[in-house]
Design a protein around this motif. Sequence first.
Motif, PDB file in Angstrom:
ATOM      1  N   ILE A  27      20.635  11.855   8.806  1.00 39.08           N
ATOM      2  CA  ILE A  27      21.262  13.038   9.400  1.00 39.08           C
ATOM      3  C   ILE A  27      22.451  13.499   8.563  1.00 39.08           C
ATOM      4  CG2 ILE A  27      22.571  13.885  11.391  1.00 39.08           C
ATOM      5  CD1 ILE A  27      20.799  12.165  13.178  1.00 39.08           C
ATOM      6  N   TYR A  31      22.547  16.974   6.564  1.00 34.56           N
ATOM      7  CA  TYR A  31      23.569  17.962   6.934  1.00 34.56           C
ATOM      8  C   TYR A  31      24.343  18.421   5.700  1.00 34.56           C
ATOM      9  CZ  TYR A  31      27.482  20.088   9.479  1.00 34.56           C
ATOM     10  OH  TYR A  31      28.423  20.973   9.958  1.00 34.56           O
ATOM     11  N   THR A  58      21.908  25.204   8.843  1.00 34.89           N
ATOM     12  CA  THR A  58      22.458  23.867   9.120  1.00 34.89           C
ATOM     13  C   THR A  58      22.549  23.614  10.619  1.00 34.89           C
ATOM     14  OG1 THR A  58      23.761  24.052   7.084  1.00 34.89           O
ATOM     15  CG2 THR A  58      24.362  22.299   8.608  1.00 34.89           C
ATOM     16  N   PHE A  62      20.582  20.559  12.349  1.00 32.36           N
ATOM     17  CA  PHE A  62      21.374  19.536  13.030  1.00 32.36           C
ATOM     18  C   PHE A  62      21.024  19.463  14.513  1.00 32.36           C
ATOM     19  CE2 PHE A  62      25.324  18.398  15.354  1.00 32.36           C
ATOM     20  CZ  PHE A  62      25.352  17.058  14.993  1.00 32.36           C
ATOM     21  N   THR A  63      20.828  20.603  15.145  1.00 37.41           N
ATOM     22  CA  THR A  63      20.454  20.610  16.566  1.00 37.41           C
ATOM     23  C   THR A  63      19.108  19.929  16.773  1.00 37.41           C
ATOM     24  OG1 THR A  63      21.656  22.690  16.889  1.00 37.41           O
ATOM     25  CG2 THR A  63      20.064  22.077  18.577  1.00 37.41           C
ATOM     26  N   SER A  66      19.460  16.214  16.326  1.00 32.89           N
ATOM     27  CA  SER A  66      20.225  15.614  17.426  1.00 32.89           C
ATOM     28  C   SER A  66      19.365  15.446  18.673  1.00 32.89           C
ATOM     29  CB  SER A  66      21.453  16.476  17.752  1.00 32.89           C
ATOM     30  OG  SER A  66      22.357  16.499  16.673  1.00 32.89           O
ATOM     31  N   ASP A  77      27.247  11.140  14.057  1.00 31.77           N
ATOM     32  CA  ASP A  77      26.756  11.669  12.784  1.00 31.77           C
ATOM     33  C   ASP A  77      27.223  13.105  12.558  1.00 31.77           C
ATOM     34  OD1 ASP A  77      25.509   9.247  12.715  1.00 31.77           O
ATOM     35  OD2 ASP A  77      23.523  10.006  13.218  1.00 31.77           O
ATOM     36  N   GLY A  78      27.306  13.869  13.640  1.00 31.45           N
ATOM     37  CA  GLY A  78      27.798  15.240  13.507  1.00 31.45           C
ATOM     38  C   GLY A  78      29.250  15.269  13.062  1.00 31.45           C
ATOM     39  N   SER A  81      29.422  13.996   9.414  1.00 28.43           N
ATOM     40  CA  SER A  81      28.826  14.960   8.479  1.00 28.43           C
ATOM     41  C   SER A  81      29.801  16.091   8.173  1.00 28.43           C
ATOM     42  CB  SER A  81      27.536  15.540   9.068  1.00 28.43           C
ATOM     43  OG  SER A  81      26.584  14.534   9.295  1.00 28.43           O
ATOM     44  N   GLU A  82      30.356  16.662   9.222  1.00 31.39           N
ATOM     45  CA  GLU A  82      31.305  17.762   9.035  1.00 31.39           C
ATOM     46  C   GLU A  82      32.578  17.276   8.339  1.00 31.39           C
ATOM     47  OE1 GLU A  82      32.774  21.576   9.070  1.00 31.39           O
ATOM     48  OE2 GLU A  82      30.759  20.950   9.678  1.00 31.39           O
ATOM     49  N   GLY A 105      26.292  17.969  18.795  1.00 28.83           N
ATOM     50  CA  GLY A 105      25.285  16.913  18.718  1.00 28.83           C
ATOM     51  C   GLY A 105      25.180  16.111  20.001  1.00 28.83           C
TER      52      GLY A 105
END
Length: 353
Positions: A27, A31, A58, A62-63, A66, A77-78, A81-82, A105
């Motif tokens: 993930i 991302y 993205t 990501f959605t 998730s 992970d969200g 990642s950001e 997420g």
Amino acid sequence: MNDAPQEIKKKNYLRIVFLNLLISVFIIISYIYTAEGFGAISTVFIGNQEFFLHFGVTLTLFTFLSVLSGPIHGLIDGFLSEFFFQIAVYQEIYFEWCLIVGIIGLLVGLYKYKPLKYHEGIKVYYTFLLLVLFTFFLSGLIIAFQTLFNPGQFSLEDIILNYGFKFFFQALVSIIFLVPILLVIYDRIFAASEKQLYYMWLTHHPVSDSDHTFYLKFGRTKIYFCSRCSGVILGGLMSLFLTGIVEMIFQAELSGELALILIIVLPIPNFIDWGTQRLLLRKSTTESRLLTGFIVGAALHIMSFTYKYYFFTMLILTLYFCVFFLLVFWGHKKEMKLLKEEDYDYLSNSGID
């Protein structure tokens, strides 16, 4: 009597740990690499404070991931990642957006995918409704966060229009309609029936040696892979990702000297694990194959940093290949010897001279 269940429990635990790490890595890498090309979820808000309609590739990806992986992966992970993307690209941390992406997420992951879930039309409808509700909530949350983290920078009207409404319409075109469709397609492909896909080009071992493999489950479909080769691929990708992130953040490259030392040391565990099995001294496990393969994969990527020491690199490779072929040769001789002994014992027991 209790040893077997404990061993199974231990193996299941190790498998759970590995799979969760694999999901997180997948993930985060997906991302960041997608965000490099199309922008992160935060990009259209940080880079441009004006209202405009934007399709978020993205955000869609990501959605979708998730929903498949669940709320914990979505949250952790969200956020990571950001966070990594901001450090590498923005060279600055917008903590509110790390939180927002993590919360996205978390919320969409609450309605986690289950096999056959989207074979029922009503479940697709529920997913659509929940995404609409989550989008309303997230739009309000973004407005609140912008007001809280950037007090006095924008008027409330600008925040509502350029952040809240912008996110709502971005989600409308990026996830509310598209993600349910993707989930239906995924469910139809991987969950319509129970399947076990065991191909030699993926496993490198016949079914009789299936203990040399591991599987990933997509819906109700199990796909089997060679443990050690999968570890090599994952290790190489992970090493490529980490060295790339470090280079982007610190503008620093792994030194050739350190890389040379690493390519000498890192393959040793793999040779011990594979070599002792090849010489019939012990039986390797799926976990050890994955781990040692992962380390070798990292070493293969690190080798790309030893270009200043080309001669020494080739010398090391030659040495390791010699060790490899010697182990193959000795292992084959030992196998032949054991087969002859077994044949002799069989003939002796049968009373045949």
